[in-house]
Design a protein around this motif. Structure first.
Motif, mmCIF file in Angstrom:
data_model
loop_
_atom_site.group_PDB
_atom_site.id
_atom_site.type_symbol
_atom_site.label_atom_id
_atom_site.label_comp_id
_atom_site.label_asym_id
_atom_site.label_seq_id
_atom_site.Cartn_x
_atom_site.Cartn_y
_atom_site.Cartn_z
ATOM 1 N N LEU A 15 0.828 -1.199 0.000
ATOM 2 C CA LEU A 15 0.000 0.000 0.000
ATOM 3 C C LEU A 15 0.867 1.255 0.000
ATOM 4 N N LEU A 16 2.087 1.161 0.533
ATOM 5 C CA LEU A 16 2.999 2.302 0.507
ATOM 6 C C LEU A 16 3.261 2.767 -0.930
ATOM 7 N N MET A 17 3.301 1.820 -1.849
ATOM 8 C CA MET A 17 3.522 2.170 -3.251
ATOM 9 C C MET A 17 2.203 2.430 -3.973
ATOM 10 N N ASN A 18 1.217 1.598 -3.735
ATOM 11 C CA ASN A 18 -0.057 1.734 -4.454
ATOM 12 C C ASN A 18 -0.758 3.048 -4.160
ATOM 13 N N ILE A 19 -0.523 3.608 -2.987
ATOM 14 C CA ILE A 19 -1.212 4.840 -2.611
ATOM 15 C C ILE A 19 -0.903 5.958 -3.589
ATOM 16 N N PHE B 96 -0.293 10.173 -12.719
ATOM 17 C CA PHE B 96 1.003 9.939 -13.373
ATOM 18 C C PHE B 96 2.182 10.112 -12.413
ATOM 19 N N GLY B 97 1.935 10.048 -11.123
ATOM 20 C CA GLY B 97 2.997 10.328 -10.165
ATOM 21 C C GLY B 97 3.520 9.121 -9.424
ATOM 22 N N TYR B 98 3.166 7.913 -9.875
ATOM 23 C CA TYR B 98 3.612 6.708 -9.173
ATOM 24 C C TYR B 98 5.137 6.649 -9.110
#
Length: 443
Positions: A33-37, A44-46
């Protein structure tokens, strides 16, 4: 490994579970979730914090830490655990002399996971949906189930190598493309007329860069802040493209490879926590230094180039290798945590989160749909990158509290129960007779 067996073809019972896998699954679910958030809350900011979410101060540090330790590695561990879970599922059926029924149940289970993935992506509005891809790779995993562990590792390394070669080829293409763009810009400055080749190269590059422009980002934000059916319509073609191209461009090298490694590590006894501490310390001592060094090199390439498109393409060349070594470090550290006699309460909560992994994973999307889209608060694009962590921590706390409470009264999470019912075509017991909370045994 203490795994109780039964002669009936029923879903796995609590006494048959391997606690270390549940704890690991709970940790990974929180970590992913730290990344998926960033996908839930930013346009476009992943990967690129300069597009939206901020690339200075706390926002930059947040991006740096998550990219060094979590980007790709949480998905890698999630893939490993999925591979292990399907191997245990099938192995358990075969040991009960299920025969051809074992394959029927296995493929029915995978098929329903594919359906869940489509629902998750298109109707729960998560573009980073992975269950669909796991289902596709799950069909392939079946053929590798009897392969020797060392051959599984060899196959995974081969897949990594193919993926690396593809990434390198993409970088070479981008590098040549960008060279033509620079040549075109120099020609324009000097007043020279551009050739057709240079004109096409510059136009296509500008069109590509425009996708991350403030105008495109603002338009995307407006669409995500609309009502439910408008967001569904907006995301559907993006999700379709992801489902069509994702499994071939990344799934084989990113997902299947980690599933095979997970099965190999499990068959070697490394994921059940039954080994002494030394091999786990070895995984930490080798995995982290190598993996973090590779990830730091990639991160520095991007920072030195001020988040340019070409720098991201170049950093992808070594992407698979950094994530696998850091992931191995994570595995070692998690297993050492499982073997320690402290933090029993935390292990209990994490194991409960892991036991309800499918429910909790889908719950991330449901909660974030209400937080970020126009279905609820419409906060999409309005929080800085570090502020998104507040949402992450809130979901963590909720699931760490709610999951043990739920499992005090029920055998499974609601989605786990539905999945088992559809797989076996029979309904397993759902509600427990007594609300007794089972603590996690400490190794």
């Amino acid at each position: 490994m203490n795994i109780t067996t039964s002669t009936s073809l029923t879903s796995i019972q609590s006494t048959e579970r391997i606690i270390s896998l549940d704890v690991m699954r709970g940790i990974v679910l929180c970590g992913i979730l730290l990344m998926n958030i960033n996908g839930f809350g930013l346009a476009f900011g992943y990967n690129n914090p300069s597009v939206l979410g901020g690339d200075t101060g706390l926002n930059l540090y947040t991006w740096m830490v998550t990219n060094l330790f979590f980007e790709g590695t949480m998905r890698a561990l999630f893939s490993m655990l999925f591979g292990v879970g399907m191997f245990i599922f099938l192995d358990r059926l075969l040991k009960k002399d299920a025969g051809i029924k074992a394959s029927d149940i296995y493929f029915r289970r995978i098929t329903w996971l594919l359906v869940f993935g489509l629902i998750h992506g298109y109707l729960l509005l998560w573009l980073g949906e992975i269950l669909y891809e796991y289902a596709l790779m799950g069909f392939l995993v079946y053929s590798f189930r009897n392969m020797a562990p060392r051959n599984l590792i060899f196959t995974a390394v081969l897949l990594f190598s193919i993926g690396t070669a593809w990434n390198y080829n993409d970088y070479r293409t981008d590098h040549e493309w960008f060279g033509k763009v620079q040549q075109a810009e120099m020609s324009l400055v000097s007043g020279q007329e551009l050739s057709k080749e240079l004109t096409e190269a510059k136009d296509s590059w500008d069109k590509r860069e425009a996708k991350n422009s403030p105008e495109a980002t603002g338009e995307y934000m407006k669409e995500m802040q609309k009502g439910y059916f408008s967001v569904v319509k907006h995301l559907a073609p993006i999700m379709y493209d992801f489902n069509v191209n994702g499994p071939y461009r990344g799934g084989l090298w990113d997902v299947l490879s980690m599933m095979l490694i997970g099965i190999a590590l499990f068959r070697w006894g490394l994921l059940s926590g039954e080994k002494p501490s030394f091999p786990y310390w070895l995984m930490v001592g080798i995995g982290y230094p190598i993996g973090i060094a590779i990830n730091y090199y990639e991160m520095q390439l991007i920072l030195d180039a001020n988040f340019s498109t070409l720098s991201f393409s170049q950093s992808n060349i070594t992407y698979y290798w950094g994530r696998i070594f850091v992931a191995m470090g994570h595995v070692g550290l998690i297993m050492l945590f499982c073997k320690t006699p402290i933090f029993g309460w935390l292990k209990t909560s994490l194991a409960a989160v892991g036991k309800m992994a499918l429910t909790n994973y889908l719950m991330h999307s449901v909660i974030c749909m209400f937080v970020f889209t126009g279905v609820g608060f419409g906060l999409f694009g309005r929080l800085e990158r570090f502020e998104l962590l507040y949402v992450v921590f809130s979901i963590w706390i909720f699931q760490l509290i709610a999951s043990p409470i739920w499992l005090k009264y029920f055998h499974f999470g609601p989605m786990e129960w539905v999945w088992r019912s559809l797989s076996y075509r029979k309904k397993p017991a759902f509600r427990k007779e007594t609300g007794k909370l089972v603590s996690v045994p400490v190794a």
